[in-house]
Design a protein around this motif. Structure first.
Motif, mmCIF file in Angstrom:
data_model
loop_
_atom_site.group_PDB
_atom_site.id
_atom_site.type_symbol
_atom_site.label_atom_id
_atom_site.label_comp_id
_atom_site.label_asym_id
_atom_site.label_seq_id
_atom_site.Cartn_x
_atom_site.Cartn_y
_atom_site.Cartn_z
ATOM 1 N N TYR A 128 -4.527 -59.460 3.070
ATOM 2 C CA TYR A 128 -3.340 -58.921 2.586
ATOM 3 C C TYR A 128 -3.489 -57.729 1.528
ATOM 4 N N TYR A 129 -2.448 -56.883 1.764
ATOM 5 C CA TYR A 129 -2.882 -55.712 0.825
ATOM 6 C C TYR A 129 -1.475 -55.197 0.385
ATOM 7 N N PHE A 130 -1.623 -54.672 -0.971
ATOM 8 C CA PHE A 130 -0.421 -54.299 -1.753
ATOM 9 C C PHE A 130 -0.480 -52.771 -1.668
ATOM 10 N N ILE A 131 0.680 -52.185 -1.058
ATOM 11 C CA ILE A 131 0.976 -50.820 -1.044
ATOM 12 C C ILE A 131 1.781 -50.290 -2.293
ATOM 13 N N VAL A 132 1.399 -49.383 -2.888
ATOM 14 C CA VAL A 132 1.842 -48.785 -3.982
ATOM 15 C C VAL A 132 2.115 -47.309 -3.992
ATOM 16 N N PRO A 133 3.272 -47.164 -3.679
ATOM 17 C CA PRO A 133 3.576 -45.477 -3.328
ATOM 18 C C PRO A 133 3.730 -44.956 -4.902
ATOM 19 N N ILE A 134 3.000 -43.847 -4.758
ATOM 20 C CA ILE A 134 3.068 -42.846 -6.006
ATOM 21 C C ILE A 134 3.865 -41.663 -5.469
ATOM 22 N N LYS A 135 4.774 -41.386 -6.524
ATOM 23 C CA LYS A 135 5.628 -39.927 -6.450
ATOM 24 C C LYS A 135 5.250 -38.985 -7.327
ATOM 25 N N LYS A 136 5.120 -37.665 -6.882
ATOM 26 C CA LYS A 136 4.987 -36.587 -7.887
ATOM 27 C C LYS A 136 5.879 -35.647 -7.462
ATOM 28 N N GLU A 137 6.452 -34.951 -8.479
ATOM 29 C CA GLU A 137 7.278 -34.141 -8.038
ATOM 30 C C GLU A 137 6.679 -32.720 -8.482
ATOM 31 N N VAL A 138 6.778 -31.765 -7.321
ATOM 32 C CA VAL A 138 6.203 -30.401 -7.369
ATOM 33 C C VAL A 138 7.079 -29.531 -6.934
ATOM 34 N N SER A 139 7.150 -28.229 -7.253
ATOM 35 C CA SER A 139 8.040 -27.237 -6.782
ATOM 36 C C SER A 139 6.868 -26.393 -5.926
ATOM 37 N N VAL A 140 7.353 -26.013 -4.699
ATOM 38 C CA VAL A 140 6.708 -25.572 -3.676
ATOM 39 C C VAL A 140 7.575 -24.044 -3.530
ATOM 40 N N GLU A 141 6.355 -23.326 -3.963
ATOM 41 C CA GLU A 141 7.039 -21.725 -3.996
ATOM 42 C C GLU A 141 6.124 -20.965 -3.128
ATOM 43 N N LYS A 142 6.876 -19.953 -2.448
ATOM 44 C CA LYS A 142 6.234 -18.973 -1.622
ATOM 45 C C LYS A 142 4.971 -17.972 -2.675
ATOM 46 N N ARG A 143 4.051 -17.693 -2.204
ATOM 47 C CA ARG A 143 3.072 -16.979 -3.029
ATOM 48 C C ARG A 143 2.767 -15.431 -2.329
ATOM 49 N N ASP A 144 2.336 -14.564 -3.140
ATOM 50 C CA ASP A 144 1.758 -13.148 -2.691
ATOM 51 C C ASP A 144 0.718 -13.120 -1.810
ATOM 52 N N THR A 145 -0.329 -14.485 -2.060
ATOM 53 C CA THR A 145 -1.504 -14.805 -1.264
ATOM 54 C C THR A 145 -1.597 -15.727 -0.104
ATOM 55 N N VAL A 146 -1.999 -15.446 0.680
ATOM 56 C CA VAL A 146 -2.264 -16.471 1.828
ATOM 57 C C VAL A 146 -3.490 -16.765 2.224
ATOM 58 N N VAL A 147 -3.524 -18.033 2.545
ATOM 59 C CA VAL A 147 -4.851 -18.528 3.111
ATOM 60 C C VAL A 147 -4.767 -18.821 4.659
ATOM 61 N N GLY A 148 -5.330 -17.909 5.626
ATOM 62 C CA GLY A 148 -5.184 -17.881 7.079
ATOM 63 C C GLY A 148 -6.070 -18.667 7.398
ATOM 64 N N VAL A 149 -5.708 -19.634 8.405
ATOM 65 C CA VAL A 149 -6.768 -20.571 8.917
ATOM 66 C C VAL A 149 -6.796 -20.627 10.467
ATOM 67 N N ASP A 150 -7.828 -20.493 10.975
ATOM 68 C CA ASP A 150 -7.882 -20.590 12.655
ATOM 69 C C ASP A 150 -8.633 -21.846 12.925
ATOM 70 N N ILE A 151 -8.208 -22.396 13.718
ATOM 71 C CA ILE A 151 -8.897 -24.016 13.960
ATOM 72 C C ILE A 151 -9.457 -23.779 15.392
ATOM 73 N N GLY A 152 -10.691 -23.901 15.602
ATOM 74 C CA GLY A 152 -11.312 -23.671 17.215
ATOM 75 C C GLY A 152 -12.133 -24.835 17.268
ATOM 76 N N LEU A 153 -13.064 -24.626 18.163
ATOM 77 C CA LEU A 153 -13.750 -25.471 18.551
ATOM 78 C C LEU A 153 -15.366 -25.036 18.246
ATOM 79 N N ARG A 154 -15.613 -23.522 18.100
ATOM 80 C CA ARG A 154 -17.070 -22.874 17.831
ATOM 81 C C ARG A 154 -17.032 -23.092 16.329
ATOM 82 N N TYR A 155 -16.206 -22.652 15.733
ATOM 83 C CA TYR A 155 -16.149 -22.793 14.022
ATOM 84 C C TYR A 155 -14.745 -23.480 14.044
ATOM 85 N N LEU A 156 -14.942 -24.867 13.361
ATOM 86 C CA LEU A 156 -13.771 -25.729 13.202
ATOM 87 C C LEU A 156 -12.673 -25.138 12.525
#
Ligand SMILES: [Zn+2]
Length: 256
Positions: free
Chosen positions: A24-52
């Protein structure tokens, strides 16, 4: 986290009691309010199999300030090995039977490996984004580019999609928690174009070459920068063609 929630830092949701395999498990949802903004910097991610994952930090002025290559080759090989073993065990099953205890055990094992990879890769992606106060750009799987495969093409594609899907899901989840904006981009041609000048180049194994300005780079790195550019400027190819930031007449190029 529960302590913080009780102190009023987060909001608590309705607690649920569930039963799973006799526990038996208790599930406790936790909520956090955040403001999501666009930024002037970006982390570009390429996902492949050679380099994950290849993680690149790209700024609006065209500067690249960080590149990381995450490799999990051994774990991917382990998943491939287990999948082949599952296929073999399936071929031995009597007619009408689709699974067995042993097969289910092996599936659980591959899922654990995939989870471990996704947890660690997404953790690093979000850390880098946080350090650089950046948003994250990931390839949208619905537009997933055709992978050129040789032998075991299907298995590699299946593996790539499976691993990628998990990484994307975990990254989105962790980034949301930190208030970091995640943009999923159409990755079409991001491995074909030169990230510096935008010309169509060619790819040979791990090397991307641009004839237009006699430039070569790691192919996955090149793709990760293109994914970052696409998130910031959807119709621009190449750093030199990015709109110049105010106070700078020509975009500044750094070949990291
Ligand atoms: Zn070029």
């Amino acid at each position: 986290m529960l302590k913080d929630a009780l102190n009023g830092k987060y909001k608590l949701g309705a607690v649920q009691l569930v039963e799973r395999n006799g526990w038996y498990y208790f599930i406790v949802p936790i909520k956090k309010e955040v403001s999501v903004e666009k930024r002037d910097t970006v982390v570009g991610v390429d996902i492949g199999l050679r380099y994950l994952a290849v993680i690149t930090v790209l700024h609006r002025d065209g500067k690249i300030t960080d590149v990381e290559f995450l490799k999990y080759r051994k774990l991917l090989d382990k998943i491939r090995y287990l999948w082949r073993r599952i296929d073999y065990l399936k071929s031995l099953l009597p007619e009408g039977q689709r699974s067995s205890k042993q097969i289910r055990r092996l599936w659980r094992k591959t899922r654990r490996i995939n989870d471990w990879i996704a947890h660690n890769v997404s953790k690093r992606i979000v850390e880098v984004a946080k350090e650089n106060n950046a948003m994250i750009a990931l390839e949208d799987l619905r537009w997933s580019r055709p992978k050129r495969g040789r032998r075991r093409k299907d298995m590699n594609r299946r593996l790539a999609n499976w691993v990628h899907g998990r990484i994307a899901k975990y990254t989105l989840y962790k980034a949301n928690w930190e208030g970091i904006y995640v943009k999923f981009v159409n990755a079409r041609d991001t491995s074909k174009r030169c990230h510096v000048c935008g010309a169509v180049g060619y790819r040979k194994s791990v090397i991307f070459s641009c004839r237009e300005h006699s430039y070569t780079s790691n192919a996955d790195f090149n793709a990760s920068v293109n994914i970052g550019i696409r998130a910031m400027f959807p119709s621009v190819w190449g750093i030199v063609n990015m709109p110049a930031p105010s106070g700078c007449k020509t975009p500044c190029v750094s070949e990291g």
